[in-house]
Design a protein around this motif. Structure first.
Motif, PDB file in Angstrom:
ATOM      1  N   ASN A   1      35.593  59.804  -7.385  1.00 18.06           N
ATOM      2  CA  ASN A   1      34.831  58.577  -7.662  1.00 18.06           C
ATOM      3  C   ASN A   1      35.597  57.657  -8.604  1.00 18.06           C
ATOM      4  O   ASN A   1      35.626  56.433  -8.399  1.00 18.06           O
TER       5      ASN A   1
ATOM      6  N   THR B   1      28.601  58.134 -12.218  1.00 14.06           N
ATOM      7  CA  THR B   1      28.314  57.530 -10.910  1.00 14.06           C
ATOM      8  C   THR B   1      26.851  57.132 -10.806  1.00 14.06           C
ATOM      9  O   THR B   1      26.517  56.058 -10.276  1.00 14.06           O
ATOM     10  N   ARG B   2      25.954  57.946 -11.320  1.00 18.52           N
ATOM     11  CA  ARG B   2      24.526  57.602 -11.307  1.00 18.52           C
ATOM     12  C   ARG B   2      24.261  56.333 -12.124  1.00 18.52           C
ATOM     13  O   ARG B   2      23.468  55.481 -11.728  1.00 18.52           O
TER      14      ARG B   2
ATOM     15  N   ASN C   1      25.777  53.414 -10.037  1.00 18.46           N
ATOM     16  CA  ASN C   1      24.958  53.175  -8.839  1.00 18.46           C
ATOM     17  C   ASN C   1      23.691  52.404  -9.186  1.00 18.46           C
ATOM     18  O   ASN C   1      23.289  51.481  -8.466  1.00 18.46           O
TER      19      ASN C   1
ATOM     20  N   LYS D   1      22.630  48.718  -7.649  1.00 16.73           N
ATOM     21  CA  LYS D   1      21.438  48.557  -6.825  1.00 16.73           C
ATOM     22  C   LYS D   1      20.430  47.588  -7.442  1.00 16.73           C
ATOM     23  O   LYS D   1      19.394  47.301  -6.837  1.00 16.73           O
TER      24      LYS D   1
ATOM     25  N   VAL E   1      28.494  51.651  -4.037  1.00 18.43           N
ATOM     26  CA  VAL E   1      27.518  52.704  -4.319  1.00 18.43           C
ATOM     27  C   VAL E   1      28.032  53.992  -3.686  1.00 18.43           C
ATOM     28  O   VAL E   1      28.230  54.066  -2.466  1.00 18.43           O
TER      29      VAL E   1
END
Length: 466
Positions: A147, A314-315, A318, A322, A421
């Motif tokens: 990532n 990453t969360r 993301n 979003k 994402v």
């Protein structure tokens, strides 16, 4: 003619400021604006960066640039000829090697003394014997931290971003909020220790960026990842970092050690649990400036697996991508110090304290240059400089005054980057969700070689994990 003593003192102080580039301080402890804010180049940078309305600074733990991106294409990674001696002057040396993403299982030394021994007056050849471990030469690549490599390929990677001070966590975290460490060169584990070392009952009494933000009515929050403390948990250092409280001082959250913050309920209100970050994204209350620091388990601080921290980050990213905030935000993703891992680029010595070794910095934004590697010299105060330029704020110290302000990483004329994402697997491997030290993998530690590259058969090769 009688001289006005006050006028003479004022003239002398202004002369020193002009000669040394030192930022004068008001009686309230807040720097006054510098003439640099009137410089055309700075004004142009500020005008362009006005496209950015939200700055999110994610600070992970203990990784050097070479440790994560030493093999990244076109970046300034380690040369193929590198082989560091196991002892000063020894013919035995250790080359960089790919290590398991779950290694090392112990923290490598990275305090002031060890960091300067590894630095070795700029030779950058003392890491193996200073750290006391060949794991200093270990590195990860795109298969281990995919990532991060995707973000670097899609947005901007900085390959000359240095830690601010040649030592460990607390002093570097101080630079992220104050552009100085108050002469602190090693970790301090309580406010009492801070008061003793600073010889100041107020703890850290120098100015921080949060006071300037408050005065300018710029909204901010310091998000701290929290989790429930198990019954009977040890409140030693590791437990304190594993189960932090947002309003409590830690190595990674220095703000409660500033009396101006600790004794001000309005300031303390901005030190919050990380859950509020996700709520703020959904409710339309994301502040203009944010810091996000992890708990120990998600920090990538050895022995925690790098991938566990990667999925945590990453969360966070993301969620931003979003949200409606993506269109005018930037994420500065970095690591607080080198963590004992080798880096081959000698840090510029800008003063008695730093810089320290390079750490990764990825700039993630619709306006970050796409697939770009910035070769400008930066450090943590460069992010503060970017904040100051964006909102026309005064500088804190000579460090942020003279720092490059990250603007090379942006193109405000380009078609904005799309979001990236990255789906988070529903069932991550167990070692990525369980507390630290559950998994202790065993790997072969590489043998030292001779300076001409031949393996030396001796008892240095053994299995790790114990």
């Amino acid at each position: 003619m009688r001289l006005n003593l006050r006028a003479v003192v004022l003239f002398a102080s202004l002369l020193v400021v002009n000669l040394l580039g030192v930022c004068p301080i008001t009686a309230g402890g807040v720097p006054v604006p510098q003439t640099e804010n009137s410089d055309p180049a700075t004004a142009h940078a500020r005008q362009l960066s006005a496209r950015i309305n939200h700055i999110i600074w994610i600070i992970q733990e203990n990784r050097s640039f070479d440790n994560y991106f030493g093999t990244f294409p076109d970046a300034e990674g380690f040369p193929s000829s590198i082989c560091l001696p196991v002892l000063p002057g020894s013919a035995k040396c250790v080359k960089p090697f790919h290590m398991s993403p779950n290694q090392p299982i112990v923290d490598l030394p990275h305090d002031w003394a060890g960091a300067h021994a590894a630095y070795d007056h700029g030779a950058m050849d003392g890491f193996v014997w200073a750290e006391g471990s060949v794991y200093t030469m270990g590195y990860l690549d795109g298969k281990d931290i995919p990532n991060y490599w995707q973000y670097a390929r899609h947005y901007t990677l900085c390959d000359r971003f240095f830690s601010s001070i040649n030592t460990g966590s607390l002093p570097n975290h101080l630079y992220t909020v104050a552009a100085q460490s108050g002469r602190v060169i090693n970790n301090l584990h309580s406010i009492r220790e801070v008061e003793e070392v600073e010889d100041d009952p107020d703890g850290f009494s120098f100015a921080s960026i949060v006071k300037i933000l408050a005065n300018a009515k710029i909204s901010w929050k310091y998000y701290v990842e929290t989790r429930s403390t198990p019954p009977g948990a040890d409140r030693a250092l590791i437990a304190h970092l594993a189960y932090p409280q947002p309003k409590s001082f830690t190595l990674w959250n220095p703000l409660p050690a500033f009396k101006a913050v600790r004794d001000n309920p309005e300031q303390m209100r901005h030190l919050v649990a990380q859950d509020e970050y996700f709520h703020d994204l959904q409710s339309g209350t994301l502040p203009q400036v944010s810091w996000i620091v992890p708990d120990f388990q998600d920090s990538e601080h050895p022995p925690e697996p790098a991938a566990q921290g990667m999925w945590y980050v990453t969360r966070l990213i993301n969620a931003l991508m979003k949200s409606p905030y993506w269109k005018d935000s930037v994420v500065f993703l970095t690591w607080d110090d080198y963590g004992g891992f080798y880096d081959h680029v000698p840090p510029p010595m800008v003063d008695a304290f730093g810089y320290g070794p390079r750490v990764p910095m990825i700039v993630i934004s619709p306006f970050a240059k796409h697939g770009y590697i910035s070769h400008y010299t930066y450090d943590f105060t460069s992010v503060l400089k970017f904040i100051e330029q964006r909102w026309d704020l005064p500088h804190l110290t000579p460090r942020d005054h003279h720092a490059n302000g990250m603007t090379d990483c942006f193109s405000f004329d380009q078609t904005p980057n799309s979001s990236l994402v990255i789906p988070v697997p529903a069932n991550l491997p167990s070692h990525l969700v369980l507390p630290h030290l559950v998994a202790k993998p065993t790997v072969l530690i590489p043998q030292p070689v001779s300076q001409i590259g031949q393996a030396i058969p001796d008892d240095h090769s053994h299995t790790g994990g114990k």
